[in-house]
Design a protein around this motif. Structure first.
Motif, mmCIF file in Angstrom:
data_model
loop_
_atom_site.group_PDB
_atom_site.id
_atom_site.type_symbol
_atom_site.label_atom_id
_atom_site.label_comp_id
_atom_site.label_asym_id
_atom_site.label_seq_id
_atom_site.Cartn_x
_atom_site.Cartn_y
_atom_site.Cartn_z
ATOM 1 N N CYS A 10 0.821 -1.220 0.000
ATOM 2 C CA CYS A 10 0.000 0.000 0.000
ATOM 3 C C CYS A 10 0.849 1.262 0.000
ATOM 4 O O CYS A 10 1.891 1.326 0.647
ATOM 5 C CB CYS A 10 -0.896 0.033 1.245
ATOM 6 S SG CYS A 10 -2.194 -1.186 1.233
ATOM 7 N N THR A 11 0.342 2.262 -0.687
ATOM 8 C CA THR A 11 0.943 3.587 -0.614
ATOM 9 C C THR A 11 0.481 4.233 0.698
ATOM 10 O O THR A 11 -0.460 3.750 1.345
ATOM 11 C CB THR A 11 0.476 4.469 -1.793
ATOM 12 O OG1 THR A 11 -0.936 4.682 -1.662
ATOM 13 C CG2 THR A 11 0.801 3.825 -3.126
ATOM 14 N N GLU A 12 1.094 5.343 1.055
ATOM 15 C CA GLU A 12 0.698 6.066 2.263
ATOM 16 C C GLU A 12 -0.777 6.483 2.191
ATOM 17 O O GLU A 12 -1.513 6.376 3.160
ATOM 18 C CB GLU A 12 1.585 7.304 2.470
ATOM 19 C CG GLU A 12 3.058 6.990 2.636
ATOM 20 C CD GLU A 12 3.376 6.312 3.960
ATOM 21 O OE1 GLU A 12 3.135 6.914 5.012
ATOM 22 O OE2 GLU A 12 3.871 5.168 3.919
ATOM 23 N N GLU A 13 -1.191 6.938 1.037
ATOM 24 C CA GLU A 13 -2.576 7.373 0.850
ATOM 25 C C GLU A 13 -3.550 6.207 1.016
ATOM 26 O O GLU A 13 -4.606 6.343 1.640
ATOM 27 C CB GLU A 13 -2.726 7.995 -0.542
ATOM 28 C CG GLU A 13 -4.089 8.613 -0.780
ATOM 29 C CD GLU A 13 -4.168 9.225 -2.177
ATOM 30 O OE1 GLU A 13 -5.112 8.867 -2.904
ATOM 31 O OE2 GLU A 13 -3.289 10.044 -2.513
ATOM 32 N N GLU A 14 -3.190 5.045 0.466
ATOM 33 C CA GLU A 14 -4.056 3.862 0.592
ATOM 34 C C GLU A 14 -4.152 3.388 2.038
ATOM 35 O O GLU A 14 -5.210 2.962 2.489
ATOM 36 C CB GLU A 14 -3.541 2.731 -0.299
ATOM 37 C CG GLU A 14 -3.713 3.000 -1.776
ATOM 38 C CD GLU A 14 -2.977 2.002 -2.650
ATOM 39 O OE1 GLU A 14 -3.430 1.783 -3.781
ATOM 40 O OE2 GLU A 14 -1.936 1.454 -2.214
ATOM 41 N N THR A 20 -8.942 4.241 7.855
ATOM 42 C CA THR A 20 -10.103 5.048 8.260
ATOM 43 C C THR A 20 -11.410 4.379 7.854
ATOM 44 O O THR A 20 -12.430 4.568 8.511
ATOM 45 C CB THR A 20 -10.028 6.485 7.685
ATOM 46 O OG1 THR A 20 -9.908 6.424 6.260
ATOM 47 C CG2 THR A 20 -8.851 7.229 8.276
ATOM 48 N N TYR A 21 -11.391 3.586 6.797
ATOM 49 C CA TYR A 21 -12.583 2.831 6.401
ATOM 50 C C TYR A 21 -12.977 1.835 7.494
ATOM 51 O O TYR A 21 -14.160 1.588 7.733
ATOM 52 C CB TYR A 21 -12.323 2.093 5.085
ATOM 53 C CG TYR A 21 -13.433 1.145 4.715
ATOM 54 C CD1 TYR A 21 -14.619 1.616 4.159
ATOM 55 C CD2 TYR A 21 -13.303 -0.232 4.937
ATOM 56 C CE1 TYR A 21 -15.653 0.740 3.827
ATOM 57 C CE2 TYR A 21 -14.326 -1.101 4.617
ATOM 58 C CZ TYR A 21 -15.494 -0.615 4.068
ATOM 59 O OH TYR A 21 -16.509 -1.472 3.753
ATOM 60 N N MET A 22 -11.988 1.288 8.197
ATOM 61 C CA MET A 22 -12.241 0.277 9.229
ATOM 62 C C MET A 22 -12.771 0.883 10.531
ATOM 63 O O MET A 22 -13.317 0.162 11.367
ATOM 64 C CB MET A 22 -10.958 -0.503 9.532
ATOM 65 C CG MET A 22 -10.411 -1.278 8.339
ATOM 66 S SD MET A 22 -11.568 -2.502 7.703
ATOM 67 C CE MET A 22 -11.598 -3.655 9.035
ATOM 68 N N LEU A 23 -12.634 2.172 10.722
ATOM 69 C CA LEU A 23 -13.110 2.799 11.953
ATOM 70 C C LEU A 23 -14.631 2.771 12.017
ATOM 71 O O LEU A 23 -15.307 2.976 11.016
ATOM 72 C CB LEU A 23 -12.618 4.244 12.044
ATOM 73 C CG LEU A 23 -11.110 4.445 12.100
ATOM 74 C CD1 LEU A 23 -10.776 5.931 12.089
ATOM 75 C CD2 LEU A 23 -10.506 3.759 13.316
ATOM 76 N N GLN A 24 -15.146 2.523 13.207
ATOM 77 C CA GLN A 24 -16.593 2.444 13.388
ATOM 78 C C GLN A 24 -17.044 3.318 14.547
ATOM 79 O O GLN A 24 -16.266 3.619 15.452
ATOM 80 C CB GLN A 24 -17.019 1.005 13.670
ATOM 81 C CG GLN A 24 -16.724 0.058 12.539
ATOM 82 C CD GLN A 24 -17.112 -1.364 12.883
ATOM 83 O OE1 GLN A 24 -17.648 -1.639 13.946
ATOM 84 N NE2 GLN A 24 -16.840 -2.288 11.988
ATOM 85 N N ASP A 25 -18.300 3.701 14.506
ATOM 86 C CA ASP A 25 -18.980 4.411 15.588
ATOM 87 C C ASP A 25 -18.163 5.589 16.106
ATOM 88 O O ASP A 25 -17.836 6.484 15.354
ATOM 89 C CB ASP A 25 -19.358 3.433 16.718
ATOM 90 C CG ASP A 25 -20.215 2.284 16.214
ATOM 91 O OD1 ASP A 25 -21.057 2.524 15.324
ATOM 92 O OD2 ASP A 25 -20.015 1.148 16.688
ATOM 93 N N THR A 46 -1.069 12.717 6.592
ATOM 94 C CA THR A 46 -0.070 11.693 6.288
ATOM 95 C C THR A 46 -0.355 10.440 7.101
ATOM 96 O O THR A 46 -1.055 10.497 8.118
ATOM 97 C CB THR A 46 1.347 12.186 6.638
ATOM 98 O OG1 THR A 46 1.421 12.388 8.061
ATOM 99 C CG2 THR A 46 1.689 13.477 5.897
ATOM 100 N N TRP A 47 0.202 9.317 6.679
ATOM 101 C CA TRP A 47 0.043 8.078 7.438
ATOM 102 C C TRP A 47 0.662 8.212 8.842
ATOM 103 O O TRP A 47 0.021 7.881 9.828
ATOM 104 C CB TRP A 47 0.632 6.898 6.667
ATOM 105 C CG TRP A 47 0.591 5.623 7.449
ATOM 106 C CD1 TRP A 47 1.654 4.889 7.873
ATOM 107 C CD2 TRP A 47 -0.574 4.934 7.932
ATOM 108 N NE1 TRP A 47 1.229 3.792 8.573
ATOM 109 C CE2 TRP A 47 -0.145 3.792 8.627
ATOM 110 C CE3 TRP A 47 -1.938 5.177 7.843
ATOM 111 C CZ2 TRP A 47 -1.011 2.896 9.235
ATOM 112 C CZ3 TRP A 47 -2.812 4.273 8.450
ATOM 113 C CH2 TRP A 47 -2.350 3.160 9.119
ATOM 114 N N PRO A 48 1.886 8.725 8.966
ATOM 115 C CA PRO A 48 2.420 8.918 10.321
ATOM 116 C C PRO A 48 1.554 9.858 11.168
ATOM 117 O O PRO A 48 1.389 9.644 12.371
ATOM 118 C CB PRO A 48 3.811 9.521 10.088
ATOM 119 C CG PRO A 48 4.186 9.060 8.716
ATOM 120 C CD PRO A 48 2.888 9.018 7.942
#
Length: 146
Positions: A10-14, A20-25, A46-48
């Motif tokens: 994965c790239t940093e953007e991916e 963030t897609y996995m975050l819930q509620d 950025t990812w960091p």
């Protein structure tokens, strides 16, 4: 997650998009708020930057210190060697300075074993951590059988 990112290249953007897609509620709402702030300040995330914000929120230093204390007081007790090993591996991530090299990792693991197992292992020279764990598991099996 980092393991999956490495496997997928994965790239940093991916990484940011997938994490963030996995975050819930509540975590998802928290991130939306943080993202708006970060976008205003820097114009991009950025990812960091994401990781630092996430760990600051969900692993504050007080929690890390608590997990480090848990590791320091960890012992096998009445659990199996396998269960003790799993907990040892989980908690050792929060106290890396205590297991920074193979010898200190082995010594720390052995110190937490039941006295009878420690005594049995004292006569055997283990070559590495995995060898030590394997010998402890084998001893436990033999003692259960006799």
């Amino acid at each position: 997650m980092e393991k999956a990112f490495r496997a997928m290249g994965c790239t940093e953007e991916e990484k940011i998009r997938f994490a963030t897609y996995m975050l819930q509620d509540r975590a998802h709402h928290w991130w939306e708020s943080v993202e708006r702030t970060m976008m205003q300040d820097a114009g991009f995330v950025t990812w960091p930057g994401f990781r630092m914000a996430f760990y600051s929120k969900y692993f504050p230093s007080s929690r890390i210190k608590e997990l480090e204390r848990e590791f320091l007081s960890l012992s096998q007790g009445s659990t199996t060697v396998e269960d003790y090993e799993a907990e040892f591996d989980r908690l050792s991530r929060f106290a890396p300075s205590l297991v920074q090299d193979p010898k200190s990792r082995m010594r720390r693991f052995e110190e937490g074993l039941r006295p009878r197992l420690r005594q049995g292992l004292a006569t055997v020279h283990s070559t590495d951590y995995d060898d030590l764990v394997d010998r402890a598991k084998n001893m436990e099996i033999i003692w259960k059988e006799t």
